[in-house]
Scaffold this motif. Sequence first.
Motif, PDB file in Angstrom:
ATOM      1  N   THR A 240       0.833  -1.201   0.000  1.00 45.31           N
ATOM      2  CA  THR A 240       0.000   0.000   0.000  1.00 45.31           C
ATOM      3  C   THR A 240       0.870   1.254   0.000  1.00 45.31           C
ATOM      4  O   THR A 240       2.079   1.189   0.271  1.00 45.31           O
ATOM      5  N   ILE A 241       0.255   2.380  -0.269  1.00 45.02           N
ATOM      6  CA  ILE A 241       0.975   3.656  -0.219  1.00 45.02           C
ATOM      7  C   ILE A 241       1.540   3.874   1.177  1.00 45.02           C
ATOM      8  O   ILE A 241       2.696   4.272   1.334  1.00 45.02           O
ATOM      9  N   ALA A 242       0.734   3.568   2.192  1.00 46.85           N
ATOM     10  CA  ALA A 242       1.188   3.736   3.578  1.00 46.85           C
ATOM     11  C   ALA A 242       2.411   2.873   3.861  1.00 46.85           C
ATOM     12  O   ALA A 242       3.409   3.349   4.428  1.00 46.85           O
TER      13      ALA A 242
ATOM     14  N   ILE B 123      -1.710   9.057   7.414  1.00 48.10           N
ATOM     15  CA  ILE B 123      -1.423   8.402   6.136  1.00 48.10           C
ATOM     16  C   ILE B 123      -0.764   7.055   6.394  1.00 48.10           C
ATOM     17  O   ILE B 123      -1.145   6.043   5.803  1.00 48.10           O
TER      18      ILE B 123
ATOM     19  N   GLY C  64      -3.020   4.365   7.515  1.00 54.65           N
ATOM     20  CA  GLY C  64      -4.066   4.070   6.558  1.00 54.65           C
ATOM     21  C   GLY C  64      -5.398   4.741   6.834  1.00 54.65           C
ATOM     22  O   GLY C  64      -6.404   4.429   6.214  1.00 54.65           O
TER      23      GLY C  64
ATOM     24  N   LYS D  88      -5.940   7.876   6.339  1.00 56.99           N
ATOM     25  CA  LYS D  88      -6.107   8.959   5.377  1.00 56.99           C
ATOM     26  C   LYS D  88      -5.291   8.626   4.130  1.00 56.99           C
ATOM     27  O   LYS D  88      -4.185   8.104   4.231  1.00 56.99           O
ATOM     28  N   SER D  89      -5.835   8.930   2.969  1.00 55.62           N
ATOM     29  CA  SER D  89      -5.075   8.779   1.723  1.00 55.62           C
ATOM     30  C   SER D  89      -4.466  10.135   1.377  1.00 55.62           C
ATOM     31  O   SER D  89      -5.154  11.158   1.461  1.00 55.62           O
ATOM     32  N   PRO D  90      -3.203  10.136   0.975  1.00 53.23           N
ATOM     33  CA  PRO D  90      -2.581  11.427   0.666  1.00 53.23           C
ATOM     34  C   PRO D  90      -3.055  11.990  -0.662  1.00 53.23           C
ATOM     35  O   PRO D  90      -3.331  11.246  -1.602  1.00 53.23           O
ATOM     36  N   LYS D  91      -3.183  13.294  -0.718  1.00 55.01           N
ATOM     37  CA  LYS D  91      -3.426  13.972  -1.994  1.00 55.01           C
ATOM     38  C   LYS D  91      -2.142  13.830  -2.798  1.00 55.01           C
ATOM     39  O   LYS D  91      -1.060  13.631  -2.231  1.00 55.01           O
TER      40      LYS D  91
ATOM     41  N   LEU E  27       1.791  13.634  -1.541  1.00 53.61           N
ATOM     42  CA  LEU E  27       2.680  12.524  -1.886  1.00 53.61           C
ATOM     43  C   LEU E  27       3.928  13.043  -2.602  1.00 53.61           C
ATOM     44  O   LEU E  27       5.028  12.554  -2.367  1.00 53.61           O
TER      45      LEU E  27
END
Length: 109
Positions: free
Chosen positions: A2-4, A35, A38, A40-43, A47
């Motif tokens: 995941t992004i996190a 973030i 998990g 919050k999703s980053p804009k 990022l």
Amino acid sequence: MTIAERIIQLRRIKGYSTNKLSQLAEIAQATLREIEIGKKSPKITTLEKICKALEISLADFFNSTADDVPANQRKEPDDLPEHIQKEIDLITEFVLYRHGIKRPPQDTQ
């Protein structure tokens, strides 16, 4: 990944705390924590700031490979302490026996 998880991975490779990364990225530490867990999703702009602070491109952020970890931080099995290597060997033997790949040695006495 995941992004996190990717942010955490890259932050740890750099040796940054969440506080240091948030300062370098010029974002709130609370935002970075949200973030990373998990929540919050980053804009995309956030990022991009994180990537800039980590000294990587946005494209590299999404291209994760084993090469992201510096060679001196990778642990190969031969580099592990002897007691850990013995545990790995025992586990390997157990799994091989359990799945019938390897048979226990026969007594030849």
